[in-house]
Design a protein around this motif. Structure first.
Motif, PDB file in Angstrom:
ATOM      1  N   ALA A 208     -11.389   0.165   0.244  1.00  0.00           N
ATOM      2  CA  ALA A 208     -11.961   1.451  -0.174  1.00  0.00           C
ATOM      3  C   ALA A 208     -10.964   2.228  -1.031  1.00  0.00           C
ATOM      4  O   ALA A 208     -11.338   2.841  -2.036  1.00  0.00           O
ATOM      5  CB  ALA A 208     -12.372   2.267   1.051  1.00  0.00           C
ATOM      6  N   GLY A 209      -9.692   2.194  -0.640  1.00  0.00           N
ATOM      7  CA  GLY A 209      -8.661   2.878  -1.420  1.00  0.00           C
ATOM      8  C   GLY A 209      -8.574   2.356  -2.840  1.00  0.00           C
ATOM      9  O   GLY A 209      -8.520   3.127  -3.803  1.00  0.00           O
TER      10      GLY A 209
ATOM     11  N   CYS B  20     -10.236  -0.102   4.838  1.00  0.00           N
ATOM     12  CA  CYS B  20      -9.607   1.110   4.279  1.00  0.00           C
ATOM     13  C   CYS B  20      -8.833   0.775   3.006  1.00  0.00           C
ATOM     14  O   CYS B  20      -8.897   1.522   2.021  1.00  0.00           O
ATOM     15  CB  CYS B  20      -8.676   1.757   5.299  1.00  0.00           C
ATOM     16  SG  CYS B  20      -9.525   2.571   6.663  1.00  0.00           S
TER      17      CYS B  20
ATOM     18  N   TRP C 129      -9.103  10.786  -1.923  1.00  0.00           N
ATOM     19  CA  TRP C 129      -9.653   9.887  -0.912  1.00  0.00           C
ATOM     20  C   TRP C 129      -8.945   8.532  -0.940  1.00  0.00           C
ATOM     21  O   TRP C 129      -8.688   7.934   0.107  1.00  0.00           O
ATOM     22  CB  TRP C 129     -11.158   9.719  -1.105  1.00  0.00           C
ATOM     23  CG  TRP C 129     -11.938  10.836  -0.482  1.00  0.00           C
ATOM     24  CD1 TRP C 129     -12.520  11.902  -1.124  1.00  0.00           C
ATOM     25  CD2 TRP C 129     -12.178  11.028   0.905  1.00  0.00           C
ATOM     26  NE1 TRP C 129     -13.115  12.728  -0.219  1.00  0.00           N
ATOM     27  CE2 TRP C 129     -12.930  12.211   1.044  1.00  0.00           C
ATOM     28  CE3 TRP C 129     -11.850  10.311   2.044  1.00  0.00           C
ATOM     29  CZ2 TRP C 129     -13.346  12.698   2.281  1.00  0.00           C
ATOM     30  CZ3 TRP C 129     -12.266  10.793   3.276  1.00  0.00           C
ATOM     31  CH2 TRP C 129     -13.005  11.968   3.382  1.00  0.00           C
TER      32      TRP C 129
ATOM     33  N   HIS D 220       0.803  -1.214   0.000  1.00  0.00           N
ATOM     34  CA  HIS D 220       0.000   0.000   0.000  1.00  0.00           C
ATOM     35  C   HIS D 220       0.839   1.268   0.000  1.00  0.00           C
ATOM     36  O   HIS D 220       0.345   2.329  -0.385  1.00  0.00           O
ATOM     37  CB  HIS D 220      -1.037  -0.078   1.109  1.00  0.00           C
ATOM     38  CG  HIS D 220      -2.044  -1.140   0.775  1.00  0.00           C
ATOM     39  ND1 HIS D 220      -1.868  -2.454   1.140  1.00  0.00           N
ATOM     40  CD2 HIS D 220      -3.156  -1.092   0.007  1.00  0.00           C
ATOM     41  CE1 HIS D 220      -2.861  -3.172   0.639  1.00  0.00           C
ATOM     42  NE2 HIS D 220      -3.658  -2.367  -0.052  1.00  0.00           N
TER      43      HIS D 220
ATOM     44  N   ALA E 268      -4.472   5.479   5.892  1.00  0.00           N
ATOM     45  CA  ALA E 268      -5.214   5.002   7.066  1.00  0.00           C
ATOM     46  C   ALA E 268      -5.107   3.482   7.195  1.00  0.00           C
ATOM     47  O   ALA E 268      -4.941   2.957   8.300  1.00  0.00           O
ATOM     48  CB  ALA E 268      -6.683   5.425   6.966  1.00  0.00           C
ATOM     49  N   GLY E 269      -5.170   2.781   6.071  1.00  0.00           N
ATOM     50  CA  GLY E 269      -5.056   1.328   6.103  1.00  0.00           C
ATOM     51  C   GLY E 269      -3.706   0.865   6.606  1.00  0.00           C
ATOM     52  O   GLY E 269      -3.623  -0.096   7.389  1.00  0.00           O
TER      53      GLY E 269
ATOM     54  N   ASN F 162      -5.721   8.822   0.909  1.00  0.00           N
ATOM     55  CA  ASN F 162      -5.951   8.932   2.353  1.00  0.00           C
ATOM     56  C   ASN F 162      -6.360   7.584   2.953  1.00  0.00           C
ATOM     57  O   ASN F 162      -5.943   7.249   4.064  1.00  0.00           O
ATOM     58  CB  ASN F 162      -7.007  10.000   2.637  1.00  0.00           C
ATOM     59  CG  ASN F 162      -6.471  11.394   2.380  1.00  0.00           C
ATOM     60  OD1 ASN F 162      -5.289  11.664   2.547  1.00  0.00           O
ATOM     61  ND2 ASN F 162      -7.343  12.283   1.958  1.00  0.00           N
ATOM     62  N   PHE F 163      -7.164   6.825   2.222  1.00  0.00           N
ATOM     63  CA  PHE F 163      -7.539   5.498   2.712  1.00  0.00           C
ATOM     64  C   PHE F 163      -6.341   4.548   2.744  1.00  0.00           C
ATOM     65  O   PHE F 163      -6.235   3.713   3.648  1.00  0.00           O
ATOM     66  CB  PHE F 163      -8.683   4.900   1.885  1.00  0.00           C
ATOM     67  CG  PHE F 163     -10.045   5.303   2.373  1.00  0.00           C
ATOM     68  CD1 PHE F 163     -10.535   4.836   3.588  1.00  0.00           C
ATOM     69  CD2 PHE F 163     -10.846   6.151   1.627  1.00  0.00           C
ATOM     70  CE1 PHE F 163     -11.796   5.199   4.047  1.00  0.00           C
ATOM     71  CE2 PHE F 163     -12.104   6.526   2.069  1.00  0.00           C
ATOM     72  CZ  PHE F 163     -12.582   6.052   3.288  1.00  0.00           C
TER      73      PHE F 163
END
Length: 127
Positions: free
Chosen positions: A111-112, A108, A70, A49, A77-78, A73-74
């Motif tokens: 979603a990313g 996350c 987004w 990631h 966060a992941g 950012n995901f």
């Protein structure tokens, strides 16, 4: 934003190398085989990631839109939630409740990836 993602990705990838080496050398004698495997999964997904974040930063130049912001950012966060929780779970006794955070980090990541696809499909329509 793309520049920030690329810089952050480079730093996160470097951190993944450091943690991978730390796990292979310093933790090998301290952790059980199962704990070491958990740590290595954290490092592996951390790396994947960090590269996804780098890709997002590069693609943003071609497709500047909110979905790519987004997505990046995901991915960050992941890495923090998924990999970070695995690092802690493999090394610190008594943190089993922290295991509830790991799947949130996985969501996350998903979603990313979905937002990355949407951002590339949408193109540079909404800056």
């Amino acid at each position: 934003m793309k520049r920030n993602f690329i810089i952050t990705a480079a730093l996160l990838a470097g951190l993944a190398v450091i943690l991978g080496a730390f796990g292979a050398h310093a933790l090998k004698a301290r952790l059980t085989t199962e704990q070491l495997q958990v740590f290595e999964v954290g490092v592996r997904y951390h790396f994947y990631h960090a590269f996804a974040l780098m890709l997002t930063g590069i693609l943003y130049k071609e497709f500047p839109n909110r979905q790519l912001v987004w997505a990046g950012n995901f991915f960050i966060a992941g890495i923090i939630l998924f990999s970070g929780s695995l690092y802690l779970l493999s090394n610190v006794e008594g943190l089993r409740k922290l295991g509830m955070v790991t799947p949130i980090g996985g969501v996350c990541f998903i979603a990313g990836w979905l937002l990355l696809a949407m951002g590339c499909i949408k193109g540079g329509q909404n800056r």
